[in-house]
Write a protein that holds these residues in place. Structure first.
Motif, PDB file in Angstrom:
ATOM      1  N   MET A 146       7.454   4.721   3.468  1.00  0.00           N
ATOM      2  CA  MET A 146       8.361   5.828   3.147  1.00  0.00           C
ATOM      3  C   MET A 146       8.752   5.799   1.675  1.00  0.00           C
ATOM      4  O   MET A 146       8.961   6.850   1.052  1.00  0.00           O
ATOM      5  CB  MET A 146       9.591   5.773   4.054  1.00  0.00           C
ATOM      6  N   SER A 190       6.937   0.148   7.501  1.00  0.00           N
ATOM      7  CA  SER A 190       7.246   1.574   7.458  1.00  0.00           C
ATOM      8  C   SER A 190       8.192   1.924   6.318  1.00  0.00           C
ATOM      9  O   SER A 190       8.102   3.008   5.729  1.00  0.00           O
ATOM     10  CB  SER A 190       7.854   2.023   8.790  1.00  0.00           C
ATOM     11  N   CYS A 202       5.049  13.947   7.173  1.00  0.00           N
ATOM     12  CA  CYS A 202       3.659  14.273   6.834  1.00  0.00           C
ATOM     13  C   CYS A 202       3.533  15.734   6.393  1.00  0.00           C
ATOM     14  O   CYS A 202       2.821  16.046   5.426  1.00  0.00           O
ATOM     15  CB  CYS A 202       2.748  14.008   8.025  1.00  0.00           C
ATOM     16  N   VAL A 228       1.936   4.441   9.635  1.00  0.00           N
ATOM     17  CA  VAL A 228       3.292   4.516  10.187  1.00  0.00           C
ATOM     18  C   VAL A 228       3.235   4.994  11.639  1.00  0.00           C
ATOM     19  O   VAL A 228       2.577   5.998  11.924  1.00  0.00           O
ATOM     20  CB  VAL A 228       4.180   5.479   9.356  1.00  0.00           C
ATOM     21  N   LEU A 251       1.105   7.577   5.416  1.00  0.00           N
ATOM     22  CA  LEU A 251       1.992   7.932   6.526  1.00  0.00           C
ATOM     23  C   LEU A 251       1.204   8.215   7.801  1.00  0.00           C
ATOM     24  O   LEU A 251       1.578   7.783   8.891  1.00  0.00           O
ATOM     25  CB  LEU A 251       2.829   9.160   6.154  1.00  0.00           C
ATOM     26  N   LYS A 285       7.945  11.217  11.901  1.00  0.00           N
ATOM     27  CA  LYS A 285       6.683  11.002  11.183  1.00  0.00           C
ATOM     28  C   LYS A 285       6.003  12.332  10.902  1.00  0.00           C
ATOM     29  O   LYS A 285       5.512  12.573   9.786  1.00  0.00           O
ATOM     30  CB  LYS A 285       5.758  10.097  11.989  1.00  0.00           C
TER      31      LYS A 285
END
Length: 407
Positions: free
Chosen positions: A8, A4, A72, A178, A174, A68
């Protein structure tokens, strides 16, 4: 490092490519819309000023949204912004399209850096954050020079399409790679605002503002500097920006390691080194080979500034790290605005080479601020008082115990 964190970092790569990608194409945009280079510079400074004014508010307003989901959303808006920028038919329209994603930019930055730091041991937090900030370095390695090269090869609109594609890839990563990041902490806005009482936080934030202003007074017009002073072509400028960012990746990584050992010493060495490299650029800027060497060293040093500002701001406010991070982003982007405005003024009034002196002065002021400590005596006094209270309490307990024993 967990996957993750790297995802990012890819998101950071996307938003920084959008924010700073215009640095290499400012001369082309100035020609396209028949405006001065300092007016074109508002594409960078206007973006940064919007972040500076709205960052803390948007971070607080989105504090309870799934981490998250909000990241996004930010990247989706960046994709839309780049598409609108590419289709702009006037400078005003381009400015509006550019400012659109700036409102949520600090939200992504605050969420990503704090989320990364929480996925490792506290002592490794600077290293984890440096991975996310590595997206910034890679954006200067690939994002800025490639958008510059694409504009030189096709047109300036193509550079915005490219930035949009990069953000779209980061968005997809993402969404699919993630896991959900629900907000579990029950921190209220009031509890977060307590950090605003910390004097040292404000000193560090002001230092960050001035430091980044010093960095961007010259860096914001680096393409112009290399073209006018070093007499480089568009392709050569793209190569220099690639070199700048390439060494920046290594520099960012080493800065993260150095900060894990000693934050203050790393900060001071960074500032002194950056001042020296600006002097070198002023002295040897007209020579191609020496300037290429200077650019490589410059990039190695420059990128660590963002990580230094992030670490110094969040380290004094552990109870509200996302708010502290967003404040750093706001003050940092205020620094970008101030730096590009000062740089544009100096270039218009005295010529692009003289912008070096503004950067050097601002960095020197920042160096002086590293010796300013607020609240240290108060904290020491409170600690001493706690020790005295604890000692007195222990003494009373012993005396009471002795009385009971005697009785």
């Amino acid at each position: 490092m967990k996957r993750s964190i790297y995802i990012m970092a890819l998101g950071a790569f996307g938003i920084i490519t959008t924010e700073f990608g215009v640095i290499g194409i400012l001369p082309a945009i100035a020609r396209e819309f028949n405006i001065s280079i300092d007016t074109a510079g508002w594409l960078l400074s206007g973006f940064a000023l919007t972040i500076a004014l709205t960052g803390p508010f948007t971070t607080l307003l989105t504090a309870k949204i799934n981490r998250k989901l909000i990241m996004c959303l930010v990247l989706a808006i960046f994709v839309l912004s780049n598409v609108l920028s590419a289709f702009s038919t006037s400078f005003a329209m381009l400015m509006i399209a550019r400012i659109l994603p700036a409102f949520l930019h600090p939200v992504f930055w605050a969420v990503a850096t704090v989320a990364a730091s929480k996925q490792v041991d506290p002592k490794d937090a600077p290293k984890a954050v440096s991975v996310v900030l590595g997206g910034l370095s890679i954006a200067t390695v690939l994002g800025v020079p490639i958008t510059t090269y694409v504009a030189d090869l096709f047109n300036w609109q193509a550079s915005f399409f490219l930035a949009g594609i990069i953000n779209l890839v980061a968005f997809a990563a993402l969404v699919f790679l993630v896991p959900s990041m629900p907000v579990t902490e029950k921190t209220s806005v009031k509890n977060q605002l307590v950090i605003l009482r910390k004097g040292q936080l404000w000193v560090n934030l002001v230092a960050t503002l001035i430091m980044i202003a010093g960095m961007f007074a010259t860096y914001g017009y680096l393409a112009e500097y290399l073209g006018k002073i070093s007499h480089m072509s568009g392709g050569q400028i793209s190569l220099m920006l690639l070199l700048f960012g390439g060494t920046g990746i290594v520099g960012n990584w080493l800065t993260g390691i150095a900060l894990s050992k000693n934050v203050l010493l790393t900060t001071r060495l960074f500032l002194l080194s950056l001042i020296l490299i600006h002097f070198a650029a002023y002295t040897f800027g007209g020579l191609f080979v020496p300037m290429a060497i200077i650019i490589s060293i410059w990039g190695f040093i420059h990128t660590g500034g963002f990580l230094i500002g992030q670490t110094r701001s969040t380290s004094v406010a552990p109870e509200a790290p996302e708010l502290a991070a967003s404040l750093m982003v706001s003050f940092g982007n205020a620094g970008v605005t101030l730096g590009t405005l000062l740089g544009g003024f100096i270039i218009t009034a005295f010529g692009v080479q003289e912008v070096i002196w503004v950067s050097s002065l601002l960095l020197l002021i920042t160096f002086g601020l590293t010796f300013v400590v607020v609240g240290k005596k108060k904290a020491a006094a409170e600690e001493a008082q706690e020790e005295v209270t604890a000692t007195n309490t222990a003494t009373i307990d012993i005396e009471e115990a002795e009385q009971v024993a005697v009785g």
